[in-house]
Design a protein around this motif. Sequence first.
Motif, PDB file in Angstrom:
ATOM      1  N   ASP A  57      -7.484   0.514  -2.482  1.00 57.52           N
ATOM      2  CA  ASP A  57      -6.181   0.071  -2.956  1.00 57.52           C
ATOM      3  C   ASP A  57      -5.182   0.206  -1.814  1.00 57.52           C
ATOM      4  O   ASP A  57      -5.535   0.586  -0.698  1.00 57.52           O
ATOM      5  CB  ASP A  57      -5.729   0.860  -4.196  1.00 57.52           C
ATOM      6  N   ALA A  58      -3.923  -0.112  -2.083  1.00 56.43           N
ATOM      7  CA  ALA A  58      -2.915  -0.110  -1.023  1.00 56.43           C
ATOM      8  C   ALA A  58      -2.609   1.283  -0.505  1.00 56.43           C
ATOM      9  O   ALA A  58      -2.056   1.437   0.591  1.00 56.43           O
ATOM     10  CB  ALA A  58      -1.635  -0.773  -1.532  1.00 56.43           C
ATOM     11  N   SER A  71     -10.822  -4.146   0.658  1.00 60.33           N
ATOM     12  CA  SER A  71      -9.726  -4.501  -0.243  1.00 60.33           C
ATOM     13  C   SER A  71      -9.880  -5.925  -0.769  1.00 60.33           C
ATOM     14  O   SER A  71     -10.480  -6.790  -0.128  1.00 60.33           O
ATOM     15  CB  SER A  71      -8.380  -4.381   0.482  1.00 60.33           C
ATOM     16  N   ASN A  73      -7.349  -7.934  -1.214  1.00 64.21           N
ATOM     17  CA  ASN A  73      -6.358  -8.767  -0.552  1.00 64.21           C
ATOM     18  C   ASN A  73      -6.273  -8.423   0.931  1.00 64.21           C
ATOM     19  O   ASN A  73      -6.549  -7.295   1.330  1.00 64.21           O
ATOM     20  CB  ASN A  73      -4.982  -8.592  -1.194  1.00 64.21           C
ATOM     21  N   SER A  76      -1.140  -5.791   2.055  1.00 64.58           N
ATOM     22  CA  SER A  76      -0.416  -5.235   0.917  1.00 64.58           C
ATOM     23  C   SER A  76       0.622  -4.233   1.392  1.00 64.58           C
ATOM     24  O   SER A  76       0.497  -3.629   2.458  1.00 64.58           O
ATOM     25  CB  SER A  76      -1.374  -4.578  -0.080  1.00 64.58           C
ATOM     26  N   ASN A 343      -1.091  -5.055 -13.441  1.00 60.92           N
ATOM     27  CA  ASN A 343      -0.991  -6.022 -12.355  1.00 60.92           C
ATOM     28  C   ASN A 343      -0.571  -7.377 -12.905  1.00 60.92           C
ATOM     29  O   ASN A 343      -1.111  -7.831 -13.923  1.00 60.92           O
ATOM     30  CB  ASN A 343      -2.327  -6.167 -11.622  1.00 60.92           C
ATOM     31  N   SER A 346       0.943 -11.044  -7.884  1.00 59.47           N
ATOM     32  CA  SER A 346       0.753 -10.253  -6.666  1.00 59.47           C
ATOM     33  C   SER A 346       1.368  -8.862  -6.751  1.00 59.47           C
ATOM     34  O   SER A 346       1.330  -8.110  -5.775  1.00 59.47           O
ATOM     35  CB  SER A 346       1.365 -10.988  -5.467  1.00 59.47           C
ATOM     36  N   THR A 373       3.047  -1.822  -5.949  1.00 64.05           N
ATOM     37  CA  THR A 373       2.231  -2.485  -4.938  1.00 64.05           C
ATOM     38  C   THR A 373       2.569  -3.970  -4.903  1.00 64.05           C
ATOM     39  O   THR A 373       2.739  -4.597  -5.956  1.00 64.05           O
ATOM     40  CB  THR A 373       0.731  -2.323  -5.233  1.00 64.05           C
ATOM     41  N   ASN A 375       0.918  -7.287  -3.157  1.00 64.14           N
ATOM     42  CA  ASN A 375      -0.149  -7.903  -2.368  1.00 64.14           C
ATOM     43  C   ASN A 375       0.393  -9.162  -1.714  1.00 64.14           C
ATOM     44  O   ASN A 375       0.528 -10.202  -2.353  1.00 64.14           O
ATOM     45  CB  ASN A 375      -1.347  -8.224  -3.260  1.00 64.14           C
ATOM     46  N   GLU A 379      -6.464 -13.633  -0.933  1.00 68.12           N
ATOM     47  CA  GLU A 379      -7.673 -12.959  -1.404  1.00 68.12           C
ATOM     48  C   GLU A 379      -8.672 -12.845  -0.261  1.00 68.12           C
ATOM     49  O   GLU A 379      -8.863 -13.777   0.508  1.00 68.12           O
ATOM     50  CB  GLU A 379      -8.290 -13.728  -2.573  1.00 68.12           C
ATOM     51  N   ASN A 383     -13.290 -10.358  -2.613  1.00 66.94           N
ATOM     52  CA  ASN A 383     -12.750 -10.588  -3.946  1.00 66.94           C
ATOM     53  C   ASN A 383     -13.846 -10.769  -4.998  1.00 66.94           C
ATOM     54  O   ASN A 383     -13.702 -10.335  -6.145  1.00 66.94           O
ATOM     55  CB  ASN A 383     -11.840 -11.815  -3.934  1.00 66.94           C
TER      56      ASN A 383
END
Length: 386
Positions: A57-58, A71, A73, A76, A343, A346, A373, A375, A379, A383
């Motif tokens: 995650d970020a 990740s 994305n 982020s 979520n 983005s 967060t 993003n 992607e 993904n």
Amino acid sequence: MNVTKKLALGLSLGLGILSYAQVGDIRPVLTGAPFLRISPDARSGGLGDQGVATSADAFSQFWNASKYPFSRNTSSVAVNYTPYMSKLTNDVFLLYGAFNTALGEEGRSSLGVSVYYFNMGAVDLTRLVGTEVVNEGTAKPNEFSLDVSYALKLSDSYSMAVTGRFIRSDLSGGFNTDSSLKPANSFAVDVSGFLQTPKHQSFGDYEGRIRAGWAIQNLGPRLDYTGDEESRSYLPTSMRVGAGYDLFLDDANKVGFTAEVSKLLVPGPEITGYDTNNNPIYDVPNVGVISGIGKSFKNEKSLMFSGSLEYSYDNAFAIRTGYFHESPQQGGRQFATVGLGLNYQSFGLDLSYLINTSKVNSALDNTLRFGLTWNIGEESYNNDDY
């Protein structure tokens, strides 16, 4: 004891996450810059304060930067706010911000930057002169760290990362009457690795995925607050090892299980003699960082354990819970956590709540953490694995 020494002692022991007196059998390992041991983000805060082997995650920079190449994305930005000691005051808090971006066309490497800030509030200092209370001023102690990381996929399933960290700890808060206390600066290095297998056939008709991670964190010189070699404080050097499993119930529903073990690589109090009543006298050995790591393994009760469960639906909604356990002799932190993740397009919002289950009070008891967060990238090639 002068004002600044009182201030340093009170803040380092009173506001640190291991603020327990060394009495009886309770002898926790105390370090400088203890904020580096506090979970900075709401997602990990909802998973029992763990993150070395959870999915990327970020906020991966704090726990294990080698997760970034996995990740969803390519880039982020994230920020998290945590009120601290909220039952006692409203001006003590932790603020964490992170940015990461993939490098190269296939995103097999990544660059991460983060800042972690601990504001200890304003402390009004007074002195009793005769029968009159004299105002000595106001101190605003604070600590922060600035990180830069680089991660690289060594194979399709395994990556490693190195993180450089600058640390500044200002316990005097700009107030110093006798120049005996000064801001302490240091630098540290993290080295970490992360394994995430492709989806495979699991139980019945379900698909599964294995995760595993490790990290050695905050390896660096001791903090010097006074210029006295004998009183330098160790950084909270630590080791984390974890493993997890994701079970995909269908294309939208996923359940993740993760367990983590961590240990401080800092020497604890050792018996250096006996008093006139034949009671042992304990003291922290004044040795180098590498020697201190070796001595830390004499402390058999310094292991910490955590477990977590995370359910997510279509990467849009997540429910989390976890539990953290530390030996009573090392401080007795024991708590359950719950968390929620949302979520939309983005943007992401994470919330977590800590429930203390120990007899020892926790500065984060009944505390709600907030994380955001954004993003900002596309992607990634990973993904399809989510």
